[in-house]
Design a protein around this motif. Structure first.
Motif, PDB file in Angstrom:
ATOM      1  N   ASP A  11       0.833  -1.195   0.000  1.00 40.30           N
ATOM      2  CA  ASP A  11       0.000   0.000   0.000  1.00 40.30           C
ATOM      3  C   ASP A  11       0.874   1.254   0.000  1.00 40.30           C
ATOM      4  N   SER A  12       1.943   1.237   0.771  1.00 38.10           N
ATOM      5  CA  SER A  12       2.859   2.381   0.818  1.00 38.10           C
ATOM      6  C   SER A  12       3.490   2.635  -0.544  1.00 38.10           C
ATOM      7  N   LYS A  13       3.852   1.571  -1.233  1.00 39.15           N
ATOM      8  CA  LYS A  13       4.446   1.690  -2.577  1.00 39.15           C
ATOM      9  C   LYS A  13       3.418   2.280  -3.547  1.00 39.15           C
ATOM     10  N   GLU A  14       2.190   1.793  -3.496  1.00 38.31           N
ATOM     11  CA  GLU A  14       1.137   2.321  -4.369  1.00 38.31           C
ATOM     12  C   GLU A  14       0.880   3.792  -4.077  1.00 38.31           C
ATOM     13  N   ARG A  15       0.873   4.160  -2.800  1.00 37.31           N
ATOM     14  CA  ARG A  15       0.670   5.562  -2.415  1.00 37.31           C
ATOM     15  C   ARG A  15       1.794   6.438  -2.972  1.00 37.31           C
ATOM     16  N   GLU A  16       2.996   5.951  -2.903  1.00 37.43           N
ATOM     17  CA  GLU A  16       4.148   6.684  -3.429  1.00 37.43           C
ATOM     18  C   GLU A  16       4.006   6.890  -4.943  1.00 37.43           C
ATOM     19  N   ILE A  17       3.576   5.863  -5.651  1.00 42.78           N
ATOM     20  CA  ILE A  17       3.386   5.949  -7.107  1.00 42.78           C
ATOM     21  C   ILE A  17       2.298   6.967  -7.443  1.00 42.78           C
ATOM     22  N   VAL A  18       1.185   6.922  -6.706  1.00 43.07           N
ATOM     23  CA  VAL A  18       0.074   7.856  -6.938  1.00 43.07           C
ATOM     24  C   VAL A  18       0.539   9.295  -6.717  1.00 43.07           C
ATOM     25  N   LEU A  19       1.233   9.554  -5.630  1.00 43.33           N
ATOM     26  CA  LEU A  19       1.709  10.907  -5.335  1.00 43.33           C
ATOM     27  C   LEU A  19       2.678  11.410  -6.399  1.00 43.33           C
ATOM     28  N   LYS A  20       3.569  10.544  -6.841  1.00 48.33           N
ATOM     29  CA  LYS A  20       4.559  10.927  -7.855  1.00 48.33           C
ATOM     30  C   LYS A  20       3.881  11.268  -9.177  1.00 48.33           C
ATOM     31  N   LYS A  21       2.949  10.426  -9.607  1.00 47.45           N
ATOM     32  CA  LYS A  21       2.269  10.663 -10.884  1.00 47.45           C
ATOM     33  C   LYS A  21       1.377  11.904 -10.816  1.00 47.45           C
ATOM     34  N   LEU A  22       0.735  12.118  -9.672  1.00 47.73           N
ATOM     35  CA  LEU A  22      -0.101  13.301  -9.513  1.00 47.73           C
ATOM     36  C   LEU A  22       0.764  14.561  -9.552  1.00 47.73           C
ATOM     37  N   LYS A  23       1.893  14.556  -8.891  1.00 54.26           N
ATOM     38  CA  LYS A  23       2.804  15.721  -8.920  1.00 54.26           C
ATOM     39  C   LYS A  23       3.249  16.005 -10.352  1.00 54.26           C
ATOM     40  N   GLU A  24       3.569  14.963 -11.086  1.00 52.69           N
ATOM     41  CA  GLU A  24       3.975  15.107 -12.488  1.00 52.69           C
ATOM     42  C   GLU A  24       2.850  15.761 -13.303  1.00 52.69           C
ATOM     43  N   ALA A  25       1.625  15.319 -13.080  1.00 56.86           N
ATOM     44  CA  ALA A  25       0.469  15.867 -13.805  1.00 56.86           C
ATOM     45  C   ALA A  25       0.212  17.323 -13.429  1.00 56.86           C
ATOM     46  N   ILE A 172     -16.744  22.376 -15.345  1.00 57.90           N
ATOM     47  CA  ILE A 172     -16.548  21.205 -16.211  1.00 57.90           C
ATOM     48  C   ILE A 172     -15.608  20.261 -15.468  1.00 57.90           C
ATOM     49  N   PHE A 173     -16.016  19.014 -15.356  1.00 58.68           N
ATOM     50  CA  PHE A 173     -15.165  17.989 -14.763  1.00 58.68           C
ATOM     51  C   PHE A 173     -14.632  17.103 -15.879  1.00 58.68           C
ATOM     52  N   ILE A 174     -13.367  16.757 -15.764  1.00 59.25           N
ATOM     53  CA  ILE A 174     -12.769  15.771 -16.672  1.00 59.25           C
ATOM     54  C   ILE A 174     -12.378  14.581 -15.822  1.00 59.25           C
ATOM     55  N   LEU A 175     -12.770  13.387 -16.272  1.00 56.28           N
ATOM     56  CA  LEU A 175     -12.452  12.150 -15.564  1.00 56.28           C
ATOM     57  C   LEU A 175     -11.722  11.208 -16.504  1.00 56.28           C
ATOM     58  N   ASP A 176     -10.742  10.487 -15.979  1.00 51.71           N
ATOM     59  CA  ASP A 176     -10.017   9.510 -16.797  1.00 51.71           C
ATOM     60  C   ASP A 176      -9.248   8.572 -15.877  1.00 51.71           C
ATOM     61  N   GLU A 177      -8.447   7.708 -16.486  1.00 45.53           N
ATOM     62  CA  GLU A 177      -7.735   6.671 -15.744  1.00 45.53           C
ATOM     63  C   GLU A 177      -6.616   7.208 -14.859  1.00 45.53           C
ATOM     64  N   ASP A 178      -5.937   8.255 -15.305  1.00 47.07           N
ATOM     65  CA  ASP A 178      -4.840   8.800 -14.515  1.00 47.07           C
ATOM     66  C   ASP A 178      -4.746  10.309 -14.726  1.00 47.07           C
ATOM     67  N   PRO A 179      -4.008  11.012 -13.856  1.00 43.74           N
ATOM     68  CA  PRO A 179      -3.987  12.470 -13.917  1.00 43.74           C
ATOM     69  C   PRO A 179      -3.282  13.049 -15.144  1.00 43.74           C
ATOM     70  N   ILE A 180      -2.347  12.311 -15.732  1.00 46.89           N
ATOM     71  CA  ILE A 180      -1.687  12.810 -16.949  1.00 46.89           C
ATOM     72  C   ILE A 180      -2.718  12.899 -18.080  1.00 46.89           C
ATOM     73  N   LYS A 181      -3.549  11.865 -18.215  1.00 45.45           N
ATOM     74  CA  LYS A 181      -4.602  11.885 -19.237  1.00 45.45           C
ATOM     75  C   LYS A 181      -5.590  13.011 -18.972  1.00 45.45           C
ATOM     76  N   VAL A 182      -5.947  13.200 -17.706  1.00 49.96           N
ATOM     77  CA  VAL A 182      -6.889  14.252 -17.320  1.00 49.96           C
ATOM     78  C   VAL A 182      -6.322  15.628 -17.686  1.00 49.96           C
ATOM     79  N   VAL A 183      -5.064  15.861 -17.333  1.00 49.92           N
ATOM     80  CA  VAL A 183      -4.431  17.153 -17.617  1.00 49.92           C
ATOM     81  C   VAL A 183      -4.286  17.374 -19.127  1.00 49.92           C
TER      82      VAL A 183
END
Length: 194
Positions: A11-25, A172-183
């Motif tokens: 779970d900690s690893k997944e949380r780290e991945i989510v935070l990193k990808k969100l920061k990138e987006a 307007i809301f945009i929804l998708d699989e990950d934040p890079i796609k959303v951005v």
């Protein structure tokens, strides 16, 4: 009083991945030219949920949201879990219908943008259709919006247009699989207002 949670290594690893990808987006969003035009008065937020998200503490977002200063989008704090109730509820409700939809952003409403959105992948949400008891419930509107759109289209759309209400800014809301796609979807919308 601060709550503390114990997480497994996985779970900690997944949380780290989510935070990193969100920061990138988020960095992609704020570095894009003219993107400040997409930020509503209520400001904007981008959220990204864990694959097995169950509550708002499983959804990362920007504490305090993204805002505009001198025609630039800025944010003060790094992405964190439990940082947004609003965008988290949008994502969590979407995930009830489609577990792949794990990210969302809220943007400023422009009629020019709405007119260009793909009708098959867009839901127009009119808050006047919302029952009064749902409006009074915490989180009720966002949950009702996603459920209504799913029932209308048979899927979670990539675009939801919230027409707003008295004292509620349309957006307007945009929804998708990950934040890079959303951005990337958000940035593409700039062409319709420039």
């Amino acid at each position: 009083m601060r709550k503390y949670y114990l997480f497994s290594m996985q779970d900690s690893k997944e949380r780290e991945i989510v935070l990193k990808k969100l920061k990138e987006a988020v960095d992609l969003f704020v570095s894009s030219d003219k993107v400040y035009l997409l930020v509503p008065e209520i400001r904007t937020n981008i959220g990204y949920a864990l694959p097995n998200a169950n509550n708002t503490n499983d959804v990362a977002a920007i504490p305090g949201r993204l805002t505009v200063a001198f025609n630039r989008v800025i944010y003060c704090m790094l992405p964190a879990f439990g940082a947004s109730d609003h965008i988290a509820r949008v994502i969590l409700t979407a995930m009830k219908f489609d577990r792949k939809i794990r990210s969302a952003i809220n943007l400023k409403y422009y009629k020019e943008i709405v007119n260009k959105l793909n009708a098959q992948d867009t839901c127009i949400f009119d808050r006047s259709t919302e029952p009064k008891d749902i409006k009074l419930k915490e989180g009720g509107t966002m949950n009702f919006m996603i459920e209504s759109c799913y029932n209308k289209l048979g899927k979670v759309p990539n675009y939801i247009v919230d027409l707003g209400d008295f004292g509620k800014e349309p957006s307007i809301f945009i929804l998708d699989e990950d934040p890079i796609k959303v951005v990337n979807r958000a940035i593409e919308l700039l062409q319709y207002i420039l």
